[in-house]
Design an enzyme around this catalytic site. Structure first.
Site, short mmCIF file in Angstrom:
data_model
loop_
_atom_site.label_atom_id
_atom_site.label_comp_id
_atom_site.label_asym_id
_atom_site.label_seq_id
_atom_site.Cartn_x
_atom_site.Cartn_y
_atom_site.Cartn_z
N ASP A 136 0.76 -1.25 0.12
CA ASP A 136 -0.08 0.04 0.12
C ASP A 136 0.87 1.32 0.06
OD1 ASP A 136 -2.16 -1.59 0.04
OD2 ASP A 136 -2.41 -1.29 2.34
N ARG A 170 -5.73 -0.04 2.69
CA ARG A 170 -6.53 -0.05 3.68
C ARG A 170 -6.34 1.48 4.47
NH1 ARG A 170 -7.17 -4.47 6.57
NH2 ARG A 170 -7.22 -3.47 8.62
#
Length: 440
Positions: free
Chosen positions: A210, A255
């Site tokens: 990420d 996330r």
């Protein structure tokens, strides 16, 4: 921003052994590309930020540069190294393992290198994981495959047992490859090692698909991830343009940070809406997503939405929060939620809609690294070996403003690296998509 940060890198002691790379270093000249080991890499990269600190040049916050040193701490002839990979899969794991082994073996002459299987479980007896001896022959082709030959796992393990294993095997250096949970575990390992008075270096190579770790320009595997994600956006766009009032909906990893969603959307330049955790949005109302989507379909007959998995969680979460083995919040499925909301809304409006939903997450995580990430993994691994052989510990290898540096582990996990809604990346997304500054 840096007043509460400590840039100091821990060391196990003075370096008194001549490095096997000393003959190469002796030939280097001072250039704009070369940072001497005694130099510093400044934290600030703008004139205004440096001036605002109102301090002398030598007091400006700065990182220790990564790279080989002329003197090292560990004797290569007696050094034993360990490697462990943790957390979710990410392109480049095997490239890092291979580069660590090759650099240790061929450049420094370290012959005893061990891989611990399935993350920190590999150190704990009750899990009965085999330890594998890593040789150049064993790892020579592993970079051609995705995943990690050592396997991985999530969840905490007993720190004392891990250090017991390191001492029992006479491991001098441990390389940890993982994200924030792995870094927290590595910090605890260092604390226990220090308590015992042992001389074991713990050096991390940050892994987060990420791209959400602080003070790192980008993490390995990130470029491969958004390149693969862009293919899904391309497919969704084709589907959307092939159906009346077609809507392509692509959910990507992210996330807490929407970097993959933003970069993938920019790479294809077909997205009309990009939804990320950093920028809240609303479904309803005259400026909500559903009305904006309706207007888009009336105007152009198709639309494409890219959403990061952590976006809109306030809309999805209904019950009390739940957590996985690593302490991460279990997310609601924003992709499935959005698909249903879109279908239901257009049914109420009496308007045809054809939603094509794509979630390529697991197809992205397991692919081999692309050429750029493969090179980046090698350079990260080389610098990790240099740091470890010099007795540096409790640090990560990262790249800050284009230069490889040593980052103290506690610094990197103080908070998340997220997209700045006032920054240039989000501005590029707004320019590319044409979506409003805020939705809803």
């Amino acid at each position: 921003m840096t007043n509460d940060l400590d840039f100091t890198i821990k060391t196990l002691g003075p370096c008194r052994i001549e490095s096997p790379l000393a003959h190469l270093l002796a030939r280097r000249r001072q250039t704009i590309e070369q940072v001497e080991e005694t130099d510093k890499v400044l934290f600030d990269d703008t004139h205004s930020a440096a001036l605002a600190r109102q301090c002398a040049l030598e007091r400006l916050p700065a990182f220790e540069p990564a790279g080989p040193r002329r003197q090292i701490f560990f004797d290569p002839n007696t050094t034993r190294a360990g490697i462990v990979t943790c957390g979710g899969l990410c392109p480049g794991f095997n490239d890092v393992i291979r580069a660590l082994v090759m650099e240790l073996h061929h450049r420094y002459g370290v012959r005893q290198i061990y891989g611990f299987r399935n993350g920190f479980q590999g150190f704990v007896g009750k899990h009965a994981r085999d330890v594998v001896e890593l040789t150049p022959e064993l790892v020579s082709k592993i970079n051609e495959d995705g995943g990690t030959i050592l396997g991985t796992s999530r969840g905490e393990q007993e720190i004392g047992e891990i250090v017991d294993c390191l001492e029992r095997m006479n491991i001098n250096i441990l390389f940890t490859v993982g994200g924030d949970g792995t870094i927290r575990g590595a910090i605890e390992l260092v604390r226990e090692i220090e308590k015992r008075g042992a001389k074991i270096a713990v050096v991390g190579i940050p892994k987060t698909i990420d791209n959400d770790l602080l003070f790192i320009d980008h993490s390995f595997g990130f470029q491969t991830a958004f390149t693969q994600a862009a293919k899904s956006i391309d497919a969704a766009h084709v589907e959307a343009t092939s159906a009346p009032h077609g809507v392509g909906l692509v959910k990507l990893m992210g996330r807490h940070s929407g970097f993959i969603a933003c970069y993938a959307a920019l790479a294809k330049n077909d997205a009309n809406f990009v939804l990320i955790p950093e920028v809240p949005f609303k479904l309803d109302g005259d400026t909500g997503l559903l009305v904006l989507l309706r207007e888009r379909l009336i105007r152009r007959n198709h639309a494409l939405i890219v959403v990061a998995e952590g976006a809109g969680q306030e809309l999805v979460q209904t019950g009390p929060p739940e957590y996985d083995k690593s302490g991460n919040l279990q997310l609601g499925d924003i992709g499935v939620f959005l698909k249903k909301q879109i279908v239901d809304y257009f049914a109420r409006e009496g308007m045809e809609v054809n939603v094509r939903y794509i979630d390529p997450s697991y197809m992205i995580r397991g692919v081999p690294a692309n050429a750029y990430d493969a090179i980046y993994c090698i350079r990260l691994a080389h610098n990790a070996v240099h740091a470890a052989m010099c007795g540096r510990t409790e640090l990560l290898i990262g790249r800050w403003h284009g230069r490889f540096v040593h980052i103290p582990m506690p610094m990197a996990i103080q908070r998340r690296h997220v997209i700045d809604p006032d920054g240039d990346l989000w501005m590029s997304v707004l320019e590319s998509t044409g979506q409003p500054w805020r939705i809803g």
